[in-house]
Design a protein around this motif. Structure first.
Motif, PDB file in Angstrom:
ATOM      1  N   ALA A   1       0.795  -1.171  -0.161  1.00 29.36           N
ATOM      2  CA  ALA A   1       0.043   0.087   0.123  1.00 29.36           C
ATOM      3  C   ALA A   1       0.645   1.246  -0.159  1.00 29.36           C
TER       4      ALA A   1
ATOM      5  N   ALA B   1       4.198   3.037  -4.792  1.00 33.95           N
ATOM      6  CA  ALA B   1       3.879   2.128  -6.114  1.00 33.95           C
ATOM      7  C   ALA B   1       2.673   1.476  -6.092  1.00 33.95           C
TER       8      ALA B   1
ATOM      9  N   SER C   1       0.876  -3.341   7.417  1.00 31.98           N
ATOM     10  CA  SER C   1       0.372  -2.106   8.271  1.00 31.98           C
ATOM     11  C   SER C   1      -1.024  -1.875   7.852  1.00 31.98           C
TER      12      SER C   1
ATOM     13  N   LEU D   1       6.623  -5.959  -9.251  1.00 31.41           N
ATOM     14  CA  LEU D   1       7.257  -4.820  -9.677  1.00 31.41           C
ATOM     15  C   LEU D   1       8.864  -4.545  -9.431  1.00 31.41           C
TER      16      LEU D   1
ATOM     17  N   ASN E   1      -1.915  -5.728   2.921  1.00 31.48           N
ATOM     18  CA  ASN E   1      -0.738  -4.941   3.544  1.00 31.48           C
ATOM     19  C   ASN E   1      -0.415  -5.265   4.859  1.00 31.48           C
TER      20      ASN E   1
HETATM   21  N1  LIG Z   1       9.352  -1.428 -11.795  1.00 34.32           N
HETATM   22  C1  LIG Z   1       9.177  -0.387 -11.622  1.00 34.32           C
HETATM   23  O1  LIG Z   1       9.338   0.684 -12.495  1.00 34.32           O
HETATM   24  C2  LIG Z   1       9.043   0.014  -9.958  1.00 34.32           C
HETATM   25  C3  LIG Z   1       8.438   1.535  -9.628  1.00 34.32           C
HETATM   26  C4  LIG Z   1       8.195   1.749  -8.475  1.00 34.32           C
HETATM   27  C5  LIG Z   1       8.658   1.016  -7.721  1.00 34.32           C
HETATM   28  N2  LIG Z   1       8.974  -0.318  -7.796  1.00 34.32           N
HETATM   29  C6  LIG Z   1       9.286  -1.234  -6.813  1.00 34.32           C
HETATM   30  O2  LIG Z   1       8.044  -1.395  -5.908  1.00 34.32           O
HETATM   31  C7  LIG Z   1       8.575  -1.653  -4.544  1.00 34.32           C
HETATM   32  C8  LIG Z   1       7.612  -0.753  -3.629  1.00 34.32           C
HETATM   33  O3  LIG Z   1       7.935   0.620  -3.864  1.00 34.32           O
HETATM   34  P1  LIG Z   1       7.407   1.864  -3.055  1.00 34.32           P
HETATM   35  O4  LIG Z   1       7.710   2.885  -3.466  1.00 34.32           O
HETATM   36  O5  LIG Z   1       5.624   1.476  -3.121  1.00 34.32           O
HETATM   37  O6  LIG Z   1       7.606   1.503  -1.444  1.00 34.32           O
HETATM   38  P2  LIG Z   1       6.896   2.093  -0.217  1.00 34.32           P
HETATM   39  O7  LIG Z   1       6.485   3.140  -0.614  1.00 34.32           O
HETATM   40  O8  LIG Z   1       8.220   2.105   0.649  1.00 34.32           O
HETATM   41  O9  LIG Z   1       6.125   0.874   0.189  1.00 34.32           O
HETATM   42  C9  LIG Z   1       6.526  -0.577   0.424  1.00 34.32           C
HETATM   43  C10 LIG Z   1       5.434  -1.275   0.829  1.00 34.32           C
HETATM   44  O10 LIG Z   1       6.046  -2.462   1.192  1.00 34.32           O
HETATM   45  C11 LIG Z   1       5.609  -3.294   2.034  1.00 34.32           C
HETATM   46  N3  LIG Z   1       6.785  -3.914   2.773  1.00 34.32           N
HETATM   47  C12 LIG Z   1       7.812  -3.649   2.856  1.00 34.32           C
HETATM   48  N4  LIG Z   1       8.505  -4.657   3.440  1.00 34.32           N
HETATM   49  C13 LIG Z   1       7.805  -5.661   3.963  1.00 34.32           C
HETATM   50  C14 LIG Z   1       7.678  -6.963   4.553  1.00 34.32           C
HETATM   51  N5  LIG Z   1       8.931  -7.310   5.033  1.00 34.32           N
HETATM   52  N6  LIG Z   1       6.562  -7.819   4.808  1.00 34.32           N
HETATM   53  C15 LIG Z   1       5.367  -7.187   4.235  1.00 34.32           C
HETATM   54  N7  LIG Z   1       5.420  -5.819   3.760  1.00 34.32           N
HETATM   55  C16 LIG Z   1       6.338  -5.213   3.484  1.00 34.32           C
HETATM   56  C17 LIG Z   1       5.190  -1.984   3.174  1.00 34.32           C
HETATM   57  O11 LIG Z   1       4.118  -2.406   3.996  1.00 34.32           O
HETATM   58  P3  LIG Z   1       4.019  -1.481   5.419  1.00 34.32           P
HETATM   59  O12 LIG Z   1       2.863  -0.305   4.881  1.00 34.32           O
HETATM   60  O13 LIG Z   1       3.379  -2.395   6.181  1.00 34.32           O
HETATM   61  O14 LIG Z   1       5.262  -0.682   5.764  1.00 34.32           O
HETATM   62  C18 LIG Z   1       4.431  -0.974   2.070  1.00 34.32           C
HETATM   63  O15 LIG Z   1       3.348  -1.625   1.472  1.00 34.32           O
HETATM   64  C19 LIG Z   1       9.853  -1.608  -4.572  1.00 34.32           C
HETATM   65  O16 LIG Z   1      10.645  -2.586  -4.384  1.00 34.32           O
HETATM   66  C20 LIG Z   1      10.349  -0.737  -5.613  1.00 34.32           C
HETATM   67  O17 LIG Z   1      11.717  -1.051  -6.178  1.00 34.32           O
HETATM   68  C21 LIG Z   1       9.170  -0.800  -8.935  1.00 34.32           C
END
Ligand SMILES: NC(=O)c1ccc[n+]([C@@H]2O[C@H](COP(=O)([O-])OP(=O)(O)OC[C@H]3O[C@@H](n4cnc5c(N)ncnc54)[C@H](OP(=O)(O)O)[C@@H]3O)[C@@H](O)[C@H]2O)c1
Length: 286
Positions: A133, A136, A158, A226, A156
């Motif tokens: 959540a 991305a 949290s 992603l 999610n």
């Molecule tokens: N392919 C692409 O072009 C692209 C573009 C953007 C992002 N991405 C990838 O997408 C991913 C997320 O990016 P974001 O910007 O959304 O990051 P973000 O805003 O930091 O959100 C991270 C999400 O992952 C969850 N999470 C992290 N560690 C976890 C765990 N151990 N167990 C359960 N849930 C966990 C978090 O849950 P909580 O809310 O509980 O903390 C949150 O929902 C990254 O890996 C990034 O590299 C790829």
């Protein structure tokens, strides 16, 4: 009379903190070189307290625009002159474009993902389950809702962030949406047609599996991740073993890059050049 040569290039920036592991510059510069474009893309580490000064600096130097990534995607909004439709709905910006002397914030993450997904399945009318959540997940879910998916289930860790995303989707779109908590190996409901990992679980160097109940991954499901590094995550490997169609994160990265380049320069670049560059980077990294 000798032909005049200009040594000036059009400039595009990329702000993040940290940003050393962001491969966008290599990918975008590969497209600039392939198409002989007179552009440079420059990655810069900008700490949050310097964001205002950094944007002012780009304005002064006439940059055509810039990408911004964690932690600036929301904070940047205060330093811009306006927002495009997606950025305004998602309430986050990853791409800034100079238009008539104004910096306008756009969000190309969701659009990039959607273009990539369409190569595998038409999302309209489908039931989608999203893990995560964060930023991305917001971009992807808003864009899917706008494309007419039937239902989105947010799973999610949290509750707080999950509720925030459900609230956003309910306020800004007409999609049917529900929030589920996540403990242990999540059982995927059999009606699910598209599953998307929008968490950072599996991102290098912690290359671990997304906790799902493997026996609930069925052959009619399209499973997307992603994460770009590594491109074939343990989650995708598991889904492929179960007979699901899979989609890696490179397509989204390439497409959001292509959309950005089109905004900045008007040029439709060849995505295969960009994909090759990213595959080359991560095949040598692994
Ligand atoms: N392919 C692409 O072009 C692209 C573009 C953007 C992002 N991405 C990838 O997408 C991913 C997320 O990016 P974001 O910007 O959304 O990051 P973000 O805003 O930091 O959100 C991270 C999400 O992952 C969850 N999470 C992290 N560690 C976890 C765990 N151990 N167990 C359960 N849930 C966990 C978090 O849950 P909580 O809310 O509980 O903390 C949150 O929902 C990254 O890996 C990034 O590299 C790829």
């Amino acid at each position: 009379m000798p032909k005049e040569i200009s040594f000036k290039k059009e400039l595009i920036g990329n702000f993040g903190y940290p940003v050393w592991d962001n491969p966008t510059e290599a990918m975008v510069e590969a497209a600039f070189a392939h198409h002989g474009m007179n552009y440079r893309y420059v990655t810069t580490e900008v700490p949050p307290e310097n964001l205002r000064a950094a944007v002012a600096g780009l304005r002064a130097m006439g940059y055509k625009g810039f990408n911004c990534t964690i932690p600036h995607k929301v904070a940047i909004i205060d330093h811009l002159d306006g927002l495009g439709e997606s950025a305004s709905l998602i309430e986050a910006v990853n791409c800034v474009v100079e238009r008539d002397g104004k910096y306008i914030g756009e969000n190309t993450d969701g659009k990039g993902f959607l273009q990539s997904l369409r190569e595998v399945i038409d999302p309209e009318g489908k039931k989608v389950l999203i893990f995560g959540a964060g930023g991305a997940a917001r971009a992807v879910s808003v864009e899917l809702a706008l494309q007419g998916v039937e239902k989105i289930t947010i799973v999610n860790r949290s509750t707080h962030r999950g509720e925030g995303l459900v609230d956003l989707l309910q306020r800004k779109t007409a999609v049917q949406v529900e929030l589920k908590s996540w403990e242990g190996n999540y059982p995927i409901p059999a009606e699910t047609e598209i599953i998307i990992n929008c968490t950072s679980i599996g991102l290098s160097p912690q290359v671990v599996r997304v906790p799902v109940d493997k026996k609930t991954l069925l052959t009619h499901m399209v499973v997307c991740d992603l994460i770009v590094n590594p491109p074939k995550t343990p989650f995708l490997q598991e889904a492929a073993e179960c007979g699901c169609r899979i989609l890696d994160g490179i397509g989204m990265l390439v497409n959001q890059g292509r959309i950005g380049i089109k905004y900045w320069s008007g040029v439709d670049v060849d995505g295969s050049v960009m994909r090759r560059k990213i595959e080359e980077i991560y095949s040598t990294a692994s």
